[in-house]
Write a protein that holds these residues in place. Sequence first.
Motif, PDB file in Angstrom:
ATOM      1  N   TYR A 169     -30.842   7.096  41.205  1.00 12.75           N
ATOM      2  CA  TYR A 169     -29.406   7.272  40.994  1.00 12.75           C
ATOM      3  C   TYR A 169     -28.956   6.407  39.830  1.00 12.75           C
ATOM      4  O   TYR A 169     -29.380   5.255  39.710  1.00 12.75           O
ATOM      5  N   GLU A 170     -28.101   6.949  38.999  1.00  9.17           N
ATOM      6  CA  GLU A 170     -27.529   6.206  37.876  1.00  9.17           C
ATOM      7  C   GLU A 170     -26.044   6.555  37.756  1.00  9.17           C
ATOM      8  O   GLU A 170     -25.650   7.683  38.014  1.00  9.17           O
ATOM      9  N   TRP A 171     -25.238   5.590  37.325  1.00  6.21           N
ATOM     10  CA  TRP A 171     -23.824   5.821  37.035  1.00  6.21           C
ATOM     11  C   TRP A 171     -23.655   5.931  35.528  1.00  6.21           C
ATOM     12  O   TRP A 171     -24.320   5.237  34.775  1.00  6.21           O
ATOM     13  N   ALA A 172     -22.753   6.801  35.101  1.00  4.00           N
ATOM     14  CA  ALA A 172     -22.474   6.975  33.678  1.00  4.00           C
ATOM     15  C   ALA A 172     -21.011   7.338  33.483  1.00  4.00           C
ATOM     16  O   ALA A 172     -20.347   7.819  34.406  1.00  4.00           O
ATOM     17  N   LEU A 173     -20.531   7.100  32.281  1.00  2.81           N
ATOM     18  CA  LEU A 173     -19.202   7.547  31.896  1.00  2.81           C
ATOM     19  C   LEU A 173     -19.318   8.989  31.432  1.00  2.81           C
ATOM     20  O   LEU A 173     -20.158   9.310  30.595  1.00  2.81           O
ATOM     21  N   GLU A 174     -18.512   9.860  32.011  1.00  3.37           N
ATOM     22  CA  GLU A 174     -18.539  11.279  31.649  1.00  3.37           C
ATOM     23  C   GLU A 174     -17.218  11.663  31.002  1.00  3.37           C
ATOM     24  O   GLU A 174     -16.159  11.219  31.425  1.00  3.37           O
ATOM     25  N   TRP A 175     -17.293  12.488  29.986  1.00  2.00           N
ATOM     26  CA  TRP A 175     -16.093  13.069  29.392  1.00  2.00           C
ATOM     27  C   TRP A 175     -16.237  14.584  29.416  1.00  2.00           C
ATOM     28  O   TRP A 175     -17.346  15.104  29.496  1.00  2.00           O
ATOM     29  N   ASN A 176     -15.109  15.279  29.385  1.00  2.00           N
ATOM     30  CA  ASN A 176     -15.147  16.740  29.386  1.00  2.00           C
ATOM     31  C   ASN A 176     -13.963  17.305  28.620  1.00  2.00           C
ATOM     32  O   ASN A 176     -12.907  16.678  28.537  1.00  2.00           O
ATOM     33  N   VAL A 177     -14.175  18.471  28.029  1.00  2.00           N
ATOM     34  CA  VAL A 177     -13.110  19.228  27.361  1.00  2.00           C
ATOM     35  C   VAL A 177     -13.256  20.680  27.798  1.00  2.00           C
ATOM     36  O   VAL A 177     -14.350  21.116  28.171  1.00  2.00           O
TER      37      VAL A 177
END
Length: 190
Positions: free
Chosen positions: A130-138
Motif C-alpha cells: 500500500y502507498e499513499w500519493a497525491l492525486e489530481w484530476n481534470v
Amino acid sequence: MQKVAATSLLVALLAFPSSVQASLVGTAFGGVALPKIKANSVEADGETGYDFGVSLGWQLNDWLRWDAFEFHYISANHANALGTFTSDDLALGSGARIGIFKRDWRLNPYISAGVGGSRISHEQGPVIAYEWALEWNVGAGVEFQLDYFTAVGVRYRYRSAKLDTLGNIPGSKVELSMHTIGIEFAFGGE
C-alpha cells in the motif's frame, strides 16, 4: 485590529454563500477505468477496470458546484511489461465543477478539476503493498435534468498520481494515470 476583523468577516460573507444561497448536492458514479502505469521509461497499459464513487457538496450558484467530499474506488488488472498484478485506488478528495447548472436548462455541461489523497494498493500473488500519493484530476461532463432535484449524466475524468515506489514494480518513480468515464446521478441542488 477591528478593521482587519471587519474586513475578514465581510470577505467571508461575500466569498462563501449563506445556507440560503447554497444547496446540498450528492452524486453517485459508476463507470470504467482505463489505466496506464509508467515506471522510469517503461510505460504499460492495464486492462479495463471499474470506478465507483460518491460525492457530497454544495451548489454555490448557477455556474459553480463544489464537491467538498469525494470518494472513489477504482480497480484494474495489469498483465504487461511491468508484471501481472492488480492495482486498487481509494481516492479521497475534493473538486469543483464550472458550468451551467440552471434548473430551467435541461442540459448542463461543465468542466471539473480536483485534488486529493489516493491510497493505492499493488497486489501480486500473496503480496499486497500500500502507498499513499497525491492525486489530481481534470474532466468534463454533461447532466440531463430529469426533474427539479434529479439529474443523470455522463462524466469523463483523467486522473494521475505519482509515487516513489509501488510494490515490486522496478523504478524509482512510478506514475499511475487513468481515464475514467461513466454514468453519474446527481440529487439535490437549487
